[in-house]
Each structure stands twice: as structure tokens, then as C-alpha cells.
Design a protein around this motif. Structure first.
Motif, PDB file in Angstrom:
ATOM      1  N   UNK A 199      10.740  -8.492   3.533  1.00 50.29           N
ATOM      2  CA  UNK A 199      11.550  -7.298   3.284  1.00 50.29           C
ATOM      3  C   UNK A 199      10.728  -6.303   2.466  1.00 50.29           C
ATOM      4  N   UNK A 200      10.565  -5.105   2.990  1.00 50.36           N
ATOM      5  CA  UNK A 200       9.707  -4.098   2.347  1.00 50.36           C
ATOM      6  C   UNK A 200      10.550  -3.023   1.686  1.00 50.36           C
ATOM      7  N   UNK A 201      10.031  -2.537   0.556  1.00 52.93           N
ATOM      8  CA  UNK A 201      10.723  -1.456  -0.153  1.00 52.93           C
ATOM      9  C   UNK A 201       9.866  -0.206  -0.265  1.00 52.93           C
ATOM     10  N   UNK A 202       8.597  -0.275   0.140  1.00 55.81           N
ATOM     11  CA  UNK A 202       7.689   0.859  -0.005  1.00 55.81           C
ATOM     12  C   UNK A 202       8.068   1.987   0.943  1.00 55.81           C
ATOM     13  N   UNK A 203       7.739   3.219   0.532  1.00 51.81           N
ATOM     14  CA  UNK A 203       7.901   4.363   1.420  1.00 51.81           C
ATOM     15  C   UNK A 203       6.602   5.153   1.447  1.00 51.81           C
ATOM     16  N   UNK A 204       6.619   6.282   2.100  1.00 45.59           N
ATOM     17  CA  UNK A 204       5.404   7.047   2.317  1.00 45.59           C
ATOM     18  C   UNK A 204       4.722   7.544   1.069  1.00 45.59           C
ATOM     19  N   UNK A 205       5.462   7.705  -0.012  1.00 39.74           N
ATOM     20  CA  UNK A 205       4.871   8.194  -1.256  1.00 39.74           C
ATOM     21  C   UNK A 205       4.313   7.076  -2.128  1.00 39.74           C
ATOM     22  N   UNK A 206       4.563   5.842  -1.783  1.00 37.15           N
ATOM     23  CA  UNK A 206       4.016   4.727  -2.561  1.00 37.15           C
ATOM     24  C   UNK A 206       2.525   4.585  -2.300  1.00 37.15           C
ATOM     25  N   UNK A 207       1.840   4.060  -3.285  1.00 36.34           N
ATOM     26  CA  UNK A 207       0.392   3.909  -3.205  1.00 36.34           C
ATOM     27  C   UNK A 207       0.016   2.937  -2.096  1.00 36.34           C
ATOM     28  N   UNK A 208      -0.944   3.328  -1.252  1.00 38.07           N
ATOM     29  CA  UNK A 208      -1.456   2.452  -0.192  1.00 38.07           C
ATOM     30  C   UNK A 208      -2.840   1.927  -0.531  1.00 38.07           C
ATOM     31  N   UNK A 209      -3.706   2.793  -1.052  1.00 39.34           N
ATOM     32  CA  UNK A 209      -5.083   2.360  -1.309  1.00 39.34           C
ATOM     33  C   UNK A 209      -5.712   3.207  -2.396  1.00 39.34           C
ATOM     34  N   UNK A 210      -6.715   2.643  -3.037  1.00 39.11           N
ATOM     35  CA  UNK A 210      -7.533   3.366  -4.000  1.00 39.11           C
ATOM     36  C   UNK A 210      -8.985   3.222  -3.568  1.00 39.11           C
ATOM     37  N   UNK A 211      -9.651   4.346  -3.385  1.00 43.17           N
ATOM     38  CA  UNK A 211     -11.064   4.359  -2.987  1.00 43.17           C
ATOM     39  C   UNK A 211     -11.885   4.913  -4.139  1.00 43.17           C
ATOM     40  N   UNK A 212     -12.915   4.193  -4.515  1.00 40.56           N
ATOM     41  CA  UNK A 212     -13.711   4.570  -5.667  1.00 40.56           C
ATOM     42  C   UNK A 212     -14.945   5.343  -5.228  1.00 40.56           C
ATOM     43  N   UNK A 213     -15.198   6.453  -5.931  1.00 35.79           N
ATOM     44  CA  UNK A 213     -16.345   7.303  -5.649  1.00 35.79           C
ATOM     45  C   UNK A 213     -17.202   7.430  -6.900  1.00 35.79           C
ATOM     46  N   UNK A 214     -18.364   8.014  -6.726  1.00 35.79           N
ATOM     47  CA  UNK A 214     -19.273   8.226  -7.846  1.00 35.79           C
ATOM     48  C   UNK A 214     -18.626   9.137  -8.878  1.00 35.79           C
ATOM     49  N   UNK A 215     -18.816   8.803 -10.164  1.00 33.36           N
ATOM     50  CA  UNK A 215     -18.230   9.596 -11.237  1.00 33.36           C
ATOM     51  C   UNK A 215     -19.280  10.141 -12.176  1.00 33.36           C
ATOM     52  N   UNK A 216     -19.132  11.386 -12.601  1.00 36.69           N
ATOM     53  CA  UNK A 216     -20.129  12.034 -13.453  1.00 36.69           C
ATOM     54  C   UNK A 216     -20.195  11.420 -14.844  1.00 36.69           C
TER      55      UNK A 216
END
Length: 545
Positions: free
Chosen positions: A176-193
């Protein structure tokens, strides 16, 4: 998730009710199309699996996995997570080789109302530890062969091969799922200054809106799509979900990095019809593997400026192919602008990046956030359904880059890209470069400041400067200029090995130049023009992205 802070309006925000002509001028630059589905990534996949359970979803080496099989396997793992290691609302690290198991794990996390961050096994353990710390992840899904990379992070480990029997005994039905379109799906990490990676937190809505009901390419059950991009890229989502959310077949390339011989073999053997390659890799494939694209209908490229010579070659040798040049920072998910390249584009000095795709928009604004006329160079801002929530656990940085949209509805935001563009009278956008020090090499977005920080940690280094050089046309490289501590010595090989222990390969400079001092301009800034070219440039590496 409450770990992402939406930026607040600050003193630099322009008036909320700009003149109507300013609003109209900026608002015209929005892609049109049918609305995207108001659902989640796993919701779309589950619908496809129910519709065509016997269709082939994944091909990996000698395995063919149907939609029904893939959905059942993902459901079993999702129910295992819900019962034993609840991840609802949590960010889960996935550290697995490219394989069906990786896809099962990703879908299972989403079905269990969690979000995923991909932990590339090609990255050093120290880098993965940094990512997990920044993510606040308490659970990592991995395999016995890779536990050494994540064992010391403090996260709980779900080792798939050790718990295979318990997982297989689970129910194959959707939890049973409760997530909707505004819930977090993924986090992608990029280079940071700042010297540490920053995580771009994207909701389900961003992935769904970027892929569903689009026209820049055809995503459908007729397509066979190759997945070869690094798993930490947003292009991974393009290649995987561009097939699985629409009934197509996804061919997984074995290995951690795009491999030209394997790409050539897989495209031919499985009749791949839709392919995405970074600009550098596309150039290499066109030169080294003629005939690869004979059966390809749709070829997408991006990540770097396209090569006019190679684009011309592709159009000449494969006249039936649809070649799409796309562009977007990861903060607006995969593509924001796309352009179908034609012979008419070859007369220009560069290949344009195109117009906004459906569900996304752009603003070309000056330093006062006023729209500029066509033909004027200014900074690009992005709007629409592909926007990330912001940077994970970085409210200050989020507020700097995700601004209130003065031309949109109340609550709308726009992302400040830092890219300089020019818009033609026909609405097509030309990319001109960066407004800051950020660079792209081999498709990777790099903050030289992060590399400088890493070099500066070496005890023998007093000061370092890192720049991108293009001493040979089309061969852009990261070069480090290093001033040692007085009396200290190091070899470039030693320094490179030191960097490889903490940085991914794409952040390690191709050449390192030792200097007594760094040249400065009259006002005391680094004189980049006075930095010498490497005497013995590193031997060219085969493109990996």
C-alpha cells in the motif's frame, strides 16, 4: 521530505506584480503539450506491468525479464522493506552493479514510499561516505561483493544475496503506497564548490513530467532503449524510465561505465532504437565504430556542446535518424531544452540547444531579473514541473539558486542556472557558456573549487588552482597547477593517487603542473591566461561517458 527547505523571498526579489508586458515577454517561453499524469514513477510502472505482463522489460546478458516478473520481484523486496526495514519517507542508498538486481532495488524503494540515491561502485569509499553523510541515509541496499565500500558509514546494510531466501518468500503484491508526485523520488549528488558534494532532491513529479507526454522523442512500447550512462547521472533515469514507464525494453550494459565496444555490440544485437550518448562519447562512437547507428531511430546527445563536424557526419551517414541535442542541469531533471538537428543547423557556428520541452519553461533575464530582447546574451533561468525541491539539507544554497518566479503564479519558482544564452527570433536558444567557474568535461558538471579543496588537503601542497583547458580543439581537460609547501616534494603520480582515494575519476585532473608560484593579475586575482599548458599532456583517455 522536511529535510529540504524551500527558499524564501529575499531583498533581491523583484516586485511580485511586474508590468503586464514583462510578464507576457517572459511567459511566452514555455513548452506546450498534454498534461503529465498526476502519479508517481512506481505508479506508472505498475500500470504498465498490469497492462503488458508478458512483454520484455529488461535484457541483461543472457537474461530476459518480463514486466510481470520485474514487478513481482520489486514487490517482494518492497514488502520485505516495509516489514523489516521501513523506509517510508527515507532516503535509501543503492550500491549495486548495473544489473536487474539494481533495477529491482530501485523500484522496491519507491514502492515502499522511500527515495533512492545511487552510490556508484566506481567511486572511492571516502566519496560514498561523504554522500551518505550528506544524505543522512540510514539504509543501504548492496551486495556481498560491495559491502567494503559502505560498511564503515554507520548505515544499516541490506545485503541482497545474503537475504535472498527471505526476500523471495515475500508477497509479490504491491504494498500500500502513500507517496504522491511531490514526494521525494531521488537525490543526485553533483560537484560542490565547498569541497563536498551537494544533493539535488527531485520529486516523482520531476521524472514523470520530463518523460510523459513529450514530443522531443517518442517513448513508447515500440522502443528498445540502451542504459549505459553512469548510475549517478540523471541520464540514468532517462534511459531506464524512458523504457519502463512506457512499455519499452531496456537493455542494460554490463559494467560501471559506458563501454564503446559493448555499446556497439548491444545496439546491433538487440536492435536498439533509442539511444542517449554524451557528446564526447557520440563523437568517439562515430569515429571508431562506423555502422553502430544503422538501426537507431532516435539518438539523443547532450552534456557538452555538440561537435559540428560529428553532427554533420551523423546526419550524412544515417539520414533516417532523429538526432536530438538536449540540455539541462540536473536541478531541472534530464532535459529542459531540446533541438532536433537538421542540415540547416550545420551552417551556424554551434548547434543550438533548442526550445523548452512540454511542462517546462525558461526565462532569459538580465542582472535585474528583467527579460532581455531576442539576440541579447543573458542568464538562463528555468521553470516548470521538472524542478527539484532544492539541495538536500542546504537551505541557504537552495535559496540562492531556486528563486521566486516573478512572472509565474504565487508560489512558483525558477532555477538560476548560471549559464549564458542567447535566444533567436524563432525562440530557439543558443548556449554560450558559464557565468561562473563551473565547467563541464566529458558530460560531468565540475566545480573546480571542489578539486582545489581536495588537492589542498595534501600535506605537501601550499596552494592549488584548477582550470579546464582546451589546448587541442574538442579535447577539454582538467589541469591542476600546484605550489608545494616550502621544502616539501611530491610526484604527480603520488598526488593523483591521493586524489583517487577521495574523488571520482572525472574530478581527478588529467595533468598536474608543479609551480613555484601562481601568476596573479594586477588586482591580485589568478591570471588564468598566464598559466602554462602542460609540457607533457596526459595521453588521451577513451571517453567514458
Amino acid at each position: 521530505m522536511d529535510r529540504v527547505v524551500t527558499p524564501a523571498t529575499d531583498a533581491t526579489t523583484p516586485p511580485s506584480n511586474p508590468p503586464e508586458e514583462r510578464r507576457r515577454s517572459a511567459g511566452e517561453r514555455t513548452g506546450t503539450g498534454r498534461p503529465y499524469p498526476a502519479t508517481t514513477v512506481c505508479g506508472l510502472f505498475a500500470g504498465r506491468a498490469a497492462m503488458q505482463p508478458g512483454a520484455t522489460a529488461l535484457i541483461f546478458q543472457d537474461q530476459r525479464i518480463t514486466y510481470g516478473e520485474l514487478d513481482a520481484r520489486a514487490n517482494r523486496l518492497a514488502n520485505h522493506l516495509v516489514a523489516r526495514l521501513p523506509c517510508a519517507g527515507e532516503l535509501v542508498g543503492i550500491c549495486l552493479e548495473r544489473s536487474p538486481e539494481l533495477v529491482v532495488a530501485l523500484l522496491a524503494v519507491l514502492k515502499a514510499d522511500g527515495a533512492y540515491t545511487m552510490l556508484d561502485p566506481d567511486f572511492p569509499a571516502r566519496r560514498l561516505s561523504q554522500v551518505l553523510t550528506a544524505a543522512g541515509s540510514t539504509l543501504v541496499i548492496t551486495s556481498s561483493a560491495l559491502t567494503g565500500l559502505v560498511r564503515g558509514t554507520g548505515a544499516r546494510l541490506l545485503v541482497l544475496d545474503r537475504q535472498a531466501a527471505a526476500i523471495a518468500a515475500g508477497a509479490p503484491v504491491e504494498p500500500r503506497a502513500a507517496a504522491d508526485g511531490e514526494d521525494l523520488a531521488c537525490v543526485m549528488f553533483t560537484s560542490g564548490s565547498t569541497g563536498r558534494p551537494k544533493g539535488v532532491a527531485s520529486p516523482h513529479r520531476a521524472i514523470v513530467a520530463t518523460l510523459a507526454n513529450q514530443t522531443y522523442v517518442d517513448f513508447s512500447d515500440r522502443e528498445v532503449v540502451l542504459q549505459c550512462s553512469p548510475v549517478s547521472w540523471d541520464a540514468f533515469a532517462l534511459e531506464l524510465f524512458g523504457a519502463l514507464l512506457f512499455g519499452g525494453t531496456c537493455v542494460l550494459q554490463p559494467g560501471r561505465r559506458p563501454d564503446p565496444p559493448a555499446i556497439n555490440e548491444l545496439v546491433r544485437a538487440h536492435r536498439v532504437s533509442t539511444l542517449h550518448l554524451s557528446a564526447s562519447l557520440l563523437n568517439f562512437m562515430l569515429d571508431a565504430y562506423p555502422g553502430t547507428f544503422t538501426g537507431v531511430r532516435q539518438l539523443m546527445t547532450g552534456g557538452e556542446p555538440a561537435s559540428l563536424a560529428h553532427v554533420a557526419k551523423a546526419l550524412r551517414e544515417y539520414p533516417g535518424i532523429r538526432l536530438v541535442n538536449g540540455y539541462s542541469p540536473v536541478e531541472n531533471m534530464i532535459f529542459t531544452l531540446c533541438h532536433t538537428v537538421t542540415a540547416d543547423d550545420l551552417a551556424a557556428t554551434s548547434i543550438p540547444v533548442g526550445k523548452p520541452i512540454a511542462h517546462k519553461g525558461i526565462r532569459v533575464l538580465d542582472h535585474r531579473l528583467d527579460p532581455v530582447p531576442d539576440g541579447v546574451t543573458a542568464e538562463l533561468y528555468m521553470t516548470g514541473a521538472g524542478l527539484a525541491h532544492g539541495y538536500l539539507n542546504e537551505p541557504g544554497l537552495t535559496a540562492q539558486r531556486f528563486l521566486p518566479d516573478p512572472f509565474g503564479a504565487p508560489g512558483d519558482r525558477m532555477y538560476r542556472t548560471g549559464d549564458l544564452v542567447r535566444r533567436r527570433p524563432d525562440g530557439v536558444v543558443e548556449f554560450l557558456g558559464r557565468a561562473d567557474d563551473q565547467v563541464k568535461i566529458r558530460g560531468f558538471r565540475i566545480e573546480p573549487g571542489e578539486v582545489e579543496t581536495a588537492i589542498g588537503r595534501h600535506p605537501a601542497v601550499r596552494r592549488a588552482a584548477v582550470i579546464a583547458r582546451e589546448d587541442r580543439p574538442g579535447d577539454k581537460r582538467l589541469v591542476a597547477y600546484v605550489v608545494p609547501v616550502e621544502g616539501a616534494k611530491f610526484t604527480t603520480g603520488e598526488l593523483r593517487r591521493y586524489l583517487l582515494a577521495s574523488l571520482p575519476d572525472h574530478l581527478v585532473p588529467a595533468a598536474i603542473v608543479a609551480m613555484e608560484t601562481l601568476p596573479l593579475t594586477a588586482n591580485g586575482k589568478l591570471d588564468r591566461a598566464a598559466l602554462p599548458a602542460p609540457v607533457r599532456p596526459a595521453r588521451p583517455r577513451r571517453p567514458r561517458t
